[in-house]
Scaffold this motif. Structure first.
Motif, PDB file in Angstrom:
ATOM      1  N   GLU A 456       0.840  -1.193   0.000  1.00  0.00           N
ATOM      2  CA  GLU A 456       0.000   0.000   0.000  1.00  0.00           C
ATOM      3  C   GLU A 456       0.876   1.243   0.000  1.00  0.00           C
ATOM      4  N   TYR A 457       0.498   2.198  -0.824  1.00  0.00           N
ATOM      5  CA  TYR A 457       1.217   3.476  -0.935  1.00  0.00           C
ATOM      6  C   TYR A 457       0.317   4.607  -0.449  1.00  0.00           C
ATOM      7  N   PHE A 458       0.919   5.579   0.294  1.00  0.00           N
ATOM      8  CA  PHE A 458       0.151   6.680   0.879  1.00  0.00           C
ATOM      9  C   PHE A 458       0.762   8.022   0.462  1.00  0.00           C
ATOM     10  N   ALA A 459      -0.123   8.983   0.267  1.00  0.00           N
ATOM     11  CA  ALA A 459       0.283  10.375   0.049  1.00  0.00           C
ATOM     12  C   ALA A 459      -0.630  11.245   0.908  1.00  0.00           C
ATOM     13  N   TYR A 460      -0.030  12.169   1.677  1.00  0.00           N
ATOM     14  CA  TYR A 460      -0.781  12.953   2.646  1.00  0.00           C
ATOM     15  C   TYR A 460      -0.705  14.442   2.329  1.00  0.00           C
ATOM     16  N   SER A 461      -1.732  15.146   2.795  1.00  0.00           N
ATOM     17  CA  SER A 461      -1.760  16.600   2.716  1.00  0.00           C
ATOM     18  C   SER A 461      -2.279  17.125   4.049  1.00  0.00           C
ATOM     19  N   THR A 462      -1.477  17.946   4.732  1.00  0.00           N
ATOM     20  CA  THR A 462      -1.845  18.477   6.043  1.00  0.00           C
ATOM     21  C   THR A 462      -2.189  19.959   5.947  1.00  0.00           C
ATOM     22  N   ASP A 463      -2.836  20.469   6.992  1.00  0.00           N
ATOM     23  CA  ASP A 463      -3.240  21.863   7.021  1.00  0.00           C
ATOM     24  C   ASP A 463      -2.323  22.683   7.920  1.00  0.00           C
TER      25      ASP A 463
END
Length: 575
Positions: A456-463
């Motif tokens: 599984e591959y993940f890409a995140y975006s935070t505030d």
């Protein structure tokens, strides 16, 4: 003109024509008188040669006649007696006896003790009692540490079940006791002199009891209740009560399946990380989730919503949440190719117990709040490549408001508590969007060899936060199980976790340091086991963990044990 009128009109014309024709024939032909106009003079035509193979145009002679064979049998007396048939014998494999109970015990390096006991006993045809006890402990001994890294984890559960004519119910209860140390003291910021002054032991305890009931044929399908108490030796504690039920509501010949949830949470910590002020938290959730299922040919569609009411008992605030609850699957090619997807959401009830089970090195100074998962959109394909090979490919996009992230606590100047030296973890919240791609493959090479692979591959975006703290970008695993023969069996598990990021800084009284983002290296962990079945009841085994002997860090400043060996035995039995 309708078809019926047309048919009548045609029949009338045909009848009239026939009558007219008959009348004309009668007028011109007299069957009794023949008038010879010219006398008959016979002549002989020219001779011709007869063909060897004459052409027969006569339909009667051209058609072959069927030939029938008849036997005029005469009955006679017979003395022949056929022998009785006998089925060929087949060597059946001896059916393996299954036991209701087992006990397992193993010991290994780092003074490791691993034990399990599972008991189940039928009191009658409708009643049974059971229990489960597990224990895992280690004396520690990781090289290069300034503090003790021993731990223990013990769980106990007992249950009673009863099956009646139209329904069944179960009651159960359990306890847990865990001990860990905040041994992740940053080096070289601290030395043995500081370590000798610290008592970094941290103990958790918990108790729970509840039950569930299930009806076979009623509008009320099932229900459950559960009360949990969780706390530690630092004065922290929380209570949680959850009740769930599922009912089927008929509406104009259709059934609406509705889930109802009541979730109450209340807890407190003796202090926060910086001051002696007490931390309290609590909320009460009520959730109603109606859903309608439509099944038509190869399509299965679930249409629903999830309505949640939140009452923050400490802040005195109320709020309503509305989430989608839609899923669908479609069989494109029977079991070979199935497309599925959906969009769901919900209010996630975070608790101190959940945080401590994921990361036991958290400090008892947490701010606990729920996570608003606005939606979780997914799409995928699954099915079979052959009779012994299945697959699953999926993609997800999640939008979480107030998502809980683990981040290392700072080194606090003038620390008064044993967990204020940068050796514990806090919880921070942020709005995080997550995109992931996952693939899974399961192969049954034969009846004795099974293989599973998942990545599984993940890409995140935070505030607000600079990074998605301690969330890996890649996770992968491989499992193998092999029944070598009647007695020998083996297996292996391989795990890979990608890079994570954490924050390290010192909050000194006069000269605080600039926060530094630390990248934790990815790690690979390989485990294997080998066992021998002495008889139907007794088996012995040996295990090896972290075979590559990597001293990786699952959490910042917390290295794991190196290569570990363990040997033990499992015994199955009946009362």
């Amino acid at each position: 003109m309708t078809n019926k009128i047309k048919y009548i009109f045609i029949a009338t014309i045909f009848t009239a024509s026939t009558v007219f024709a008959q009348e004309r024939t009668k007028d011109t032909l007299d069957p009794e008188v023949v008038n010879v106009v010219k006398p008959y003079t016979p002549t002989i035509s020219d001779a011709f040669k007869v063909k060897e193979t004459p052409t027969l145009d006569d339909e009667t002679t051209a058609t072959k006649k069927p030939i029938k064979y008849n036997i005029f049998s005469i009955p006679v007396a017979s003395t022949f007696t056929p022998a009785k048939g006998k089925a060929a014998s087949v060597n059946k494999a001896k059916q393996e006896k299954l036991y209701d109970n087992y006990a397992s015990l193993g010991v290994g390096t780092y003074t490791t003790i691993l034990g399990e006991v599972y008991l189940n006993h039928a009191l009658s045809r409708t009643e049974s009692v059971g229990g489960y006890l597990s224990h895992h402990s280690s004396g520690g001994g990781i090289e290069g540490l300034l503090l003790d890294d021993k731990f223990s984890n013990t769980n106990l559960n007992v249950n009673y079940s009863k099956k009646l004519r139209d329904y069944s119910w179960t009651v159960d209860g359990g306890f847990l006791y865990q001990t860990y140390n905040w041994y992740g003291l940053p080096q070289p910021y601290f030395d043995a002199t500081t370590a000798d002054t610290l008592d970094v032991s941290h103990s958790y305890y918990g108790a729970n009891f509840g039950g569930k009931i299930k009806f076979d044929d009623a509008w009320f399908k099932d229900g459950s209740v559960r009360f949990r108490r969780f706390g530690d030796n630092q004065g922290s504690g929380e209570n949680r009560f959850v009740a769930k039920g599922k009912v089927n509501i008929p509406v104009q010949g259709e059934t609406i399946s509705t889930s109802i949830t009541l979730d109450y949470l209340s807890g407190s910590f003796d202090r926060n990380y910086y001051t002696d002020d007490e931390l309290k938290y609590g909320n009460f959730n009520v959730g109603v989730a109606p859903s309608y299922q439509l099944i038509e040919d190869d399509l299965t569609l679930n249409l629903g919503v999830n309505l949640v009411y939140l009452n923050d008992t400490e802040a005195g605030e109320n709020k309503f949440y509305l989430y989608p609850n839609i899923t669908a699957s479609y069989r494109l090619v029977d079991e070979l190719l199935i497309a599925y997807g959906g969009i769901e959401g919900g209010l996630i009830q975070n608790t101190y117990e959940d945080f401590a089970q994921i990361n036991p090195f958290v400090s008892p100074t947490l701010f606990v709040a729920p996570t608003d998962q606005q939606y979780n959109a997914s799409v995928g394909l699954k099915g079979r490549l052959s009779n012994n090979m299945s697959y699953n490919i999926s993609g997800h996009y999640l939008a979480d408001r107030n998502k809980a992230l683990y981040r290392a606590n700072s080194i606090l100047g003038g620390a008064t508590e044993d967990y204020q030296y940068g050796n514990s973890y806090r919880i921070v919240y942020d709005d995080v969007s997550t995109f992931s791609l996952a693939g899974e493959l399961n192969v049954d090479v034969n009846r004795n060899f099974k293989l599973g692979l998942k990545a599984e591959y993940f890409a995140y975006s935070t505030d607000a936060e600079a990074e998605p703290w301690n969330l890996p970008d890649i996770k992968a695993s491989l499992f193998m199980d092999y029944q070598i023969n009647e007695h020998w069996f083996a297996g292996a598990g391989l795990f890979y976790v990608g890079e994570r990021k954490d924050l390290f800084y010192e909050e000194a009284t006069f000269f605080p340091t600039t926060p530094m983002t630390i990248t934790l290296d990815s790690y690979f962990d390989a485990n294997a086991h080998l066992g021998y079945k002495v008889n139907s009841q007794l088996s012995v085994y040996a295990k090896a963990n972290n075979i590559a002997n990597q001293d990786y860090q699952r959490w910042l400043n917390y290295p794991v044990q190196g290569i570990q060996f363990l040997a033990g035995a499992t015994y199955q039995f009946d009362f």
